[in-house]
Structures are given as structure tokens and as C-alpha cells.
Design a protein around this motif. Structure first.
Motif, PDB file in Angstrom:
ATOM      1  N   GLY A 281       0.835  -1.189   0.000  1.00  0.00           N
ATOM      2  CA  GLY A 281       0.000   0.000   0.000  1.00  0.00           C
ATOM      3  C   GLY A 281       0.869   1.237   0.000  1.00  0.00           C
ATOM      4  O   GLY A 281       1.996   1.221   0.520  1.00  0.00           O
ATOM      5  N   PHE A 282       0.389   2.310  -0.596  1.00  0.00           N
ATOM      6  CA  PHE A 282       1.146   3.565  -0.654  1.00  0.00           C
ATOM      7  C   PHE A 282       0.253   4.709  -0.192  1.00  0.00           C
ATOM      8  O   PHE A 282      -0.934   4.760  -0.526  1.00  0.00           O
ATOM      9  CB  PHE A 282       1.632   3.841  -2.077  1.00  0.00           C
ATOM     10  CG  PHE A 282       2.208   5.215  -2.264  1.00  0.00           C
ATOM     11  CD1 PHE A 282       3.408   5.554  -1.676  1.00  0.00           C
ATOM     12  CD2 PHE A 282       1.538   6.183  -3.001  1.00  0.00           C
ATOM     13  CE1 PHE A 282       3.947   6.828  -1.832  1.00  0.00           C
ATOM     14  CE2 PHE A 282       2.070   7.451  -3.163  1.00  0.00           C
ATOM     15  CZ  PHE A 282       3.275   7.771  -2.579  1.00  0.00           C
ATOM     16  N   ALA A 283       0.836   5.594   0.581  1.00  0.00           N
ATOM     17  CA  ALA A 283       0.040   6.729   1.073  1.00  0.00           C
ATOM     18  C   ALA A 283       0.945   7.899   1.394  1.00  0.00           C
ATOM     19  O   ALA A 283       2.137   7.743   1.652  1.00  0.00           O
ATOM     20  CB  ALA A 283      -0.743   6.327   2.314  1.00  0.00           C
ATOM     21  N   ASN A 284       0.356   9.065   1.351  1.00  0.00           N
ATOM     22  CA  ASN A 284       1.030  10.281   1.804  1.00  0.00           C
ATOM     23  C   ASN A 284       0.288  10.763   3.046  1.00  0.00           C
ATOM     24  O   ASN A 284      -0.788  11.347   2.943  1.00  0.00           O
ATOM     25  CB  ASN A 284       1.012  11.362   0.725  1.00  0.00           C
ATOM     26  CG  ASN A 284       1.595  12.675   1.229  1.00  0.00           C
ATOM     27  OD1 ASN A 284       0.867  13.632   1.464  1.00  0.00           O
ATOM     28  ND2 ASN A 284       2.890  12.703   1.406  1.00  0.00           N
ATOM     29  N   SER A 285       0.857  10.457   4.214  1.00  0.00           N
ATOM     30  CA  SER A 285       0.225  10.832   5.482  1.00  0.00           C
ATOM     31  C   SER A 285      -1.253  10.446   5.499  1.00  0.00           C
ATOM     32  O   SER A 285      -2.139  11.308   5.464  1.00  0.00           O
ATOM     33  CB  SER A 285       0.384  12.338   5.715  1.00  0.00           C
ATOM     34  OG  SER A 285       1.732  12.688   5.743  1.00  0.00           O
ATOM     35  N   ILE A 302       5.411  -4.479   7.130  1.00  0.00           N
ATOM     36  CA  ILE A 302       6.599  -3.640   6.979  1.00  0.00           C
ATOM     37  C   ILE A 302       6.156  -2.226   6.607  1.00  0.00           C
ATOM     38  O   ILE A 302       5.298  -2.054   5.737  1.00  0.00           O
ATOM     39  CB  ILE A 302       7.539  -4.175   5.867  1.00  0.00           C
ATOM     40  CG1 ILE A 302       7.900  -5.644   6.109  1.00  0.00           C
ATOM     41  CG2 ILE A 302       8.787  -3.317   5.737  1.00  0.00           C
ATOM     42  CD1 ILE A 302       8.781  -5.876   7.300  1.00  0.00           C
ATOM     43  N   VAL A 303       6.737  -1.229   7.266  1.00  0.00           N
ATOM     44  CA  VAL A 303       6.495   0.167   6.915  1.00  0.00           C
ATOM     45  C   VAL A 303       7.816   0.757   6.424  1.00  0.00           C
ATOM     46  O   VAL A 303       8.837   0.658   7.107  1.00  0.00           O
ATOM     47  CB  VAL A 303       5.970   0.987   8.111  1.00  0.00           C
ATOM     48  CG1 VAL A 303       5.616   2.404   7.667  1.00  0.00           C
ATOM     49  CG2 VAL A 303       4.758   0.317   8.741  1.00  0.00           C
ATOM     50  N   ALA A 335       5.459  12.365   5.479  1.00  0.00           N
ATOM     51  CA  ALA A 335       6.323  11.551   4.615  1.00  0.00           C
ATOM     52  C   ALA A 335       5.491  10.612   3.750  1.00  0.00           C
ATOM     53  O   ALA A 335       4.413  10.170   4.134  1.00  0.00           O
ATOM     54  CB  ALA A 335       7.278  10.733   5.480  1.00  0.00           C
ATOM     55  N   ASN A 336       6.020  10.297   2.567  1.00  0.00           N
ATOM     56  CA  ASN A 336       5.437   9.264   1.711  1.00  0.00           C
ATOM     57  C   ASN A 336       5.873   7.900   2.230  1.00  0.00           C
ATOM     58  O   ASN A 336       7.069   7.672   2.461  1.00  0.00           O
ATOM     59  CB  ASN A 336       5.906   9.433   0.266  1.00  0.00           C
ATOM     60  CG  ASN A 336       5.369  10.696  -0.364  1.00  0.00           C
ATOM     61  OD1 ASN A 336       4.175  10.969  -0.299  1.00  0.00           O
ATOM     62  ND2 ASN A 336       6.243  11.476  -0.971  1.00  0.00           N
ATOM     63  N   ILE A 337       4.914   6.997   2.425  1.00  0.00           N
ATOM     64  CA  ILE A 337       5.261   5.693   2.993  1.00  0.00           C
ATOM     65  C   ILE A 337       4.685   4.554   2.160  1.00  0.00           C
ATOM     66  O   ILE A 337       3.639   4.686   1.527  1.00  0.00           O
ATOM     67  CB  ILE A 337       4.775   5.548   4.447  1.00  0.00           C
ATOM     68  CG1 ILE A 337       3.248   5.772   4.536  1.00  0.00           C
ATOM     69  CG2 ILE A 337       5.530   6.463   5.382  1.00  0.00           C
ATOM     70  CD1 ILE A 337       2.666   5.439   5.891  1.00  0.00           C
ATOM     71  N   LEU A 338       5.438   3.428   2.182  1.00  0.00           N
ATOM     72  CA  LEU A 338       4.954   2.169   1.633  1.00  0.00           C
ATOM     73  C   LEU A 338       4.646   1.241   2.806  1.00  0.00           C
ATOM     74  O   LEU A 338       5.448   1.142   3.737  1.00  0.00           O
ATOM     75  CB  LEU A 338       6.018   1.511   0.745  1.00  0.00           C
ATOM     76  CG  LEU A 338       6.343   2.162  -0.599  1.00  0.00           C
ATOM     77  CD1 LEU A 338       7.538   1.470  -1.220  1.00  0.00           C
ATOM     78  CD2 LEU A 338       5.157   2.096  -1.535  1.00  0.00           C
ATOM     79  N   VAL A 339       3.508   0.587   2.757  1.00  0.00           N
ATOM     80  CA  VAL A 339       3.150  -0.419   3.750  1.00  0.00           C
ATOM     81  C   VAL A 339       3.059  -1.746   3.008  1.00  0.00           C
ATOM     82  O   VAL A 339       2.364  -1.850   1.999  1.00  0.00           O
ATOM     83  CB  VAL A 339       1.801  -0.074   4.428  1.00  0.00           C
ATOM     84  CG1 VAL A 339       1.438  -1.143   5.451  1.00  0.00           C
ATOM     85  CG2 VAL A 339       1.882   1.283   5.100  1.00  0.00           C
ATOM     86  N   GLN A 340       3.791  -2.743   3.508  1.00  0.00           N
ATOM     87  CA  GLN A 340       3.946  -3.979   2.740  1.00  0.00           C
ATOM     88  C   GLN A 340       3.730  -5.195   3.633  1.00  0.00           C
ATOM     89  O   GLN A 340       4.112  -5.194   4.811  1.00  0.00           O
ATOM     90  CB  GLN A 340       5.356  -4.018   2.134  1.00  0.00           C
ATOM     91  CG  GLN A 340       5.558  -4.966   0.995  1.00  0.00           C
ATOM     92  CD  GLN A 340       6.881  -4.679   0.277  1.00  0.00           C
ATOM     93  OE1 GLN A 340       7.942  -4.881   0.838  1.00  0.00           O
ATOM     94  NE2 GLN A 340       6.805  -4.208  -0.958  1.00  0.00           N
ATOM     95  N   GLU A 341       3.106  -6.229   3.056  1.00  0.00           N
ATOM     96  CA  GLU A 341       2.897  -7.449   3.837  1.00  0.00           C
ATOM     97  C   GLU A 341       4.237  -8.044   4.260  1.00  0.00           C
ATOM     98  O   GLU A 341       5.236  -7.981   3.534  1.00  0.00           O
ATOM     99  CB  GLU A 341       2.082  -8.471   3.044  1.00  0.00           C
ATOM    100  CG  GLU A 341       2.798  -9.073   1.852  1.00  0.00           C
ATOM    101  CD  GLU A 341       2.029 -10.226   1.216  1.00  0.00           C
ATOM    102  OE1 GLU A 341       1.502 -11.073   1.965  1.00  0.00           O
ATOM    103  OE2 GLU A 341       1.969 -10.269  -0.031  1.00  0.00           O
ATOM    104  N   PHE A 342       4.255  -8.628   5.446  1.00  0.00           N
ATOM    105  CA  PHE A 342       5.453  -9.263   5.985  1.00  0.00           C
ATOM    106  C   PHE A 342       5.414 -10.747   5.650  1.00  0.00           C
ATOM    107  O   PHE A 342       4.444 -11.444   5.980  1.00  0.00           O
ATOM    108  CB  PHE A 342       5.525  -9.059   7.498  1.00  0.00           C
ATOM    109  CG  PHE A 342       6.683  -9.751   8.159  1.00  0.00           C
ATOM    110  CD1 PHE A 342       7.991  -9.421   7.826  1.00  0.00           C
ATOM    111  CD2 PHE A 342       6.474 -10.737   9.114  1.00  0.00           C
ATOM    112  CE1 PHE A 342       9.068 -10.049   8.437  1.00  0.00           C
ATOM    113  CE2 PHE A 342       7.538 -11.375   9.729  1.00  0.00           C
ATOM    114  CZ  PHE A 342       8.845 -11.024   9.388  1.00  0.00           C
TER     115      PHE A 342
END
Length: 458
Positions: A281-285, A302-303, A335-342
Motif C-alpha cells: 500500500g502507498f500513502a502520503n500521510s 513492513i512500513v 512523509a510518503n510511505i509504503l506499507v507492505q505485507e510481511f
């Protein structure tokens, strides 16, 4: 016990008649158990149903034109911890050492010692019962003059007759950069190290130029190998584009490097080309943190900071509360963040496949250090040789092609869904993978230039 022991200083010259090495300077080190010999292009083979190994050596320090091709019977393979703390598996040979007119057999490990001051390390096992060391002295035995060395190695000199190649990078002492320079020299090319920060350019429609420190114009280059650190991607790629404008062949193009450094775009590009990745997943705040967590299957997850590099800005959140805390902390930074399955079943392991010119030339498995979830050899992890599956090879080759990279380090993780691609690196390091596999990857990079280079149209 021998009463007439040979007395050596901390540095001495010796020879290995069975290997065809008439003179080599050695560091005499009673603190080291095993002796070690500089070797590159190491390749095991079988002769008369026995295990042998062939390798090349530049016996004279700072002289890459002089090459000796050696063969020796293989007696063992051992994991050795180097002085820098890095563990690598080395081939072990036995051969006769000649020093002070005396000859006796010793065991030696084979390893690339380019980063060391000596091509040879004489350890205490080889000296036991025969040698005493006076550490305050040097060259108590004969030290050959340069002219004598030239005569001894007169048949081992390779004349240069190749391309003019620039290595565009930041640190000439880095292992990877030294190996690339060495491999280019060994294949007969004229190699130049070009420090990115000391280059500047002239934009001109008819006569584009790149200047170097002191106003030197960098012209007449046939090819350039960009090795750009993430922190200077913008300027390094600008220089690479300028070389391209000057009709210089660049092993990795500026466009390919730029897109490989954009984590989000590179993942989108890989998906578009049919390469599977962990659910991301991708998000900006984000305002809806809860839905972002659900999107990737919930914790653990994972972030990652989108701008993070080499493992920095990567956090494992094991619970929903921890995930919310990390995401909200990044949110406060806007910050721009990626959230990813572990991928729990990966058990802290991933694969690094090194792709050169559309072919997987080496592969290792990286295992995370105790307490770490990321397989990073720079953070105490270990690297071992592994044979990738045909599917993993296809993924790596497809990923490098999708990113339009001639040279790429492709990171793959094994999951219950099959292999998933983590990342594609456009300037992958050579030390860990060459040390583990004993393969001349730097040489493969130079071969890729030789294959793809086309003379400039006049």
C-alpha cells in the motif's frame, strides 16, 4: 626442533615454483593462523577424478597488467573470517613455498586481496618450526629491483589494446569500484575513475561537454559505468545523461537508474510487466490508517519510507497498535510511505540475483543477523551460495529488463505464494556476492560493455 630457523622481517619476498610465481611480496603475520594468496577468476574443475582449482593472480601490487594463470589441487573449502569481520568460504590449496633458498609445502586459502596492502599473507601454520619473525625489521632477505621483476615477469605482461572506459562513482577505495577498475585493466582497457562531485558540464546543442577538476575536458571516452550512490542520484544521473548526449555508451542509462531509484514507480513498472511483489500500500500521510493496514492483510507488516535507502527507514510492525504508531509517526513528518505485507515464512532470508546483460551471473542467499528481520550483510547478516530455481532466474531477468538495466542486483523473497520481488538495485555491491561465489562479476560487467559497445558514428 630446528636450531637454524630462518629469520624474517614483517615484510619479505618469496616464490611459488609450482604455481609459476617467481616473486611475490608477503606480509609476515604470526597473528594470522592461515596463509592467504590473492586470487581472482577462481574456478574449480576436475582432473583425473580429483578436485582442482584454477585462478589468476596479479603478483605485483598496483600492477594489473601482469597476470599469472595458476592451477593447483584443491584440498579443502573453509569459512574464513577476514580482518574486516566478513565471513567467506574460500578454496584451500597446498603448494611449495620457496623462501631463503628453502622449499616446503604450505596450505593457503585463495581470496581477493585487492583491498589489502599485500598479495600474500604468510600465517603462523606455514612458519611453524622453521621461521622466527623480527617485527621491527623488513626485507631481511633479498628484495628484487624493479628491473629484475620486469625480467622475471617479461612473459606475463598484457599490452593494452582496448576501450577507454570511465567509472563514474564517488569512492575509488570501495571494493566494487576497485574490482571494476581492475577487471577493465586486466581485459586490456584504459580505465579512468571519475569522481561524480568533481565533474561539471556544459549544455550546448552542438558541443556538449563534461569537465573535470582543473578544467580537463572528458572527451574521447568509449563507455562509462555509472555507480551512483542514492544520495547523489539527481546529479549522477544528470552527468550520465550528458555522457549519453556525447554519444558515450553508458552501461546503465540515466533513465533506467532514475526509475530504479523511485521505489513506487519501480514497483508499478514491475507489476505492469507481470512481476509479482508482496502486497503493498502507498500513502502520503494517510487519514485512514486502519484501512491501510487492512489493505495489506494486517499485522505483522513492513512500513518503509519512500525515500529510505539501504535498509534505513524500514520498520517491522508486529501488532496493529505498533503499525498504527509507526504510520502515525511518519504521518507527522508528512512523509510518503509504503506499507507492505510481511512474509513470515521467509524466516529472515532473501535472495540476491546479480543480472548482467540479461543473464543471471551469480546468486546468493542472505540471512538476517539474530534479532533482525532484514537480510542485510552490512548489518551483521551472512551470505551463502545458493542455486536459484528457473522461475527465480526468469523473475530476475524479467525485472532487470522491465527496468531497462544492463546491470542489476535483484532481490527476491521466497513465500508460500511463490517467489516475490522485493527490489531492483541499479548499483549493486560486489564484495559480498564475489566473496561468497568466487565469481568474477566485475569481469562480466566489462564483457557486457565489449558486447554492446558500438563505435561512434563519424
Amino acid at each position: 626442533m630446528r636450531q637454524d630457523k630462518i629469520i624474517l622481517g614483517s615484510e619479505e619476498w618469496c616464490s611459488f615454483p609450482e604455481l609459476g610465481i617467481p616473486a611475490i611480496k608477503a606480509r609476515v603475520d604470526s597473528g594470522a593462523k592461515t596463509s592467504a594468496l590473492h586470487a581472482i577468476n577462481i574456478a574449480p574443475f576436475t582432473r583425473d577424478e580429483q578436485h582442482w582449482v584454477k585462478f589468476d593472480i596479479n603478483p605485483i601490487q598496483n600492477n594489473l597488467r601482469t597476470v599469472i594463470h595458476c592451477e593447483a589441487q584443491l584440498i579443502d573449502k573453509r569459512v574464513v573470517k577476514s580482518s574486516s569481520g566478513y565471513r567467506e568460504q574460500r578454496f584451500v590449496i597446498q603448494t611449495n613455498l620457496c623462501i631463503a633458498g628453502e622449499i616446503w609445502p604450505i596450505e593457503m586459502t585463495l581470496t581477493n586481496r585487492d583491498s589489502m596492502g599485500f598479495r600474500m599473507l604468510l600465517g603462523r601454520e606455514a612458519m611453524s618450526g622453521r621461521i622466527l619473525v623480527d617485527p621491527e625489521q623488513k626485507y631481511l632477505l633479498e628484495q628484487p629491483e624493479p628491473e629484475k621483476l620486469k625480467h622475471l615477469y617479461r612473459n606475463a605482461v598484457n599490452e593494452k589494446s582496448g576501450l577507454r572506459i570511465g567509472l563514474l562513482a564517488s569512492n575509488p577505495e570501495l571494493y566494487s569500484n576497485k574490482r571494476i577498475m581492475e577487471s577493465g585493466e586486466m581485459r586490456g582497457h584504459e580505465m579512468h575513475f571519475l569522481n561524480i562531485k568533481e565533474c561539471y558540464m556544459k549544455l550546448d546543442a552542438h558541443n556538449p561537454e563534461i569537465h573535470y577538476r582543473g578544467g580537463k575536458v572528458l572527451d574521447n571516452f568509449d563507455a562509462v559505468i555509472p555507480r551512483i550512490r542514492p544520495s547523489i542520484t539527481f546529479y549522477g544521473c544528470a552527468l550520465t545523461r550528458q555522457f549519453e548526449a556525447m554519444k558515450v555508451y553508458c552501461l546503465n542509462s540515466a533513465a533506467a537508474i532514475t526509475q530504479s531509484r523511485d521505489k513506487l514507480f519501480s514497483l508499478q513498472l514491475l507489476l505492469r510487466n507481470g512481476v509479482d511483489i508482496p502486497t503493498t500500500g502507498f500513502a502520503n500521510s494517510p487519514l485512514d490508517t486502519d484501512d491501510l493496514i487492512k489493505m495489506v492483510g494486517g499485522p505483522p507488516l513492513i512500513v518503509k519510507l519512500l525515500e529510505g535507502t539501504q535498509g534505513k527507514g524500514v520498520v517491522l510492525a508486529e501488532t496493529k497498535k505498533a503499525a498504527e504508531s509507526v504510520i502515525n509517526a511518519f504521518k507527522s513528518l508528512n512523509a510518503n510511505i509504503l506499507v507492505q505485507e510481511f512474509i513470515k515464512e521467509a524466516d529472515g532470508k532473501d535472495l540476491r540475483l546479480f543480472v548482467v546483460n540479461g543473464k543471471v551471473v551469480a546468486s546468493i542467499q542472505r540471512t538476517a543477523a539474530p534479532g533482525e528481520f532484514r537480510a542485510n550483510v552490512h548489518m551483521g547478516g551472512t551470505a551463502t551460495v545458493i542455486k536459484p530455481t528457473s522461475q527465480e532466474k526468469r523473475i530476475a531477468i524479467k525485472a532487470a529488463k522491465a527496468m531497462d538495466l544492463k546491470v542489476a542486483g535483484v532481490d527476491i523473497i521466497r513465500s508460500s505464494k511463490g517467489p516475490l520481488l522485493l527490489e531492483v538495485n541499479s548499483s549493486p555491491g560486489l564484495e559480498g556476492i564475489e566473496g561468497a561465489t568466487h565469481k568474477d562479476i566485475a569481469g562480466e560487467m566489462i564483457k557486457a560493455i565489449e558486447k554492446n559497445f558500438k563505435p561512434k558514428a563519424k
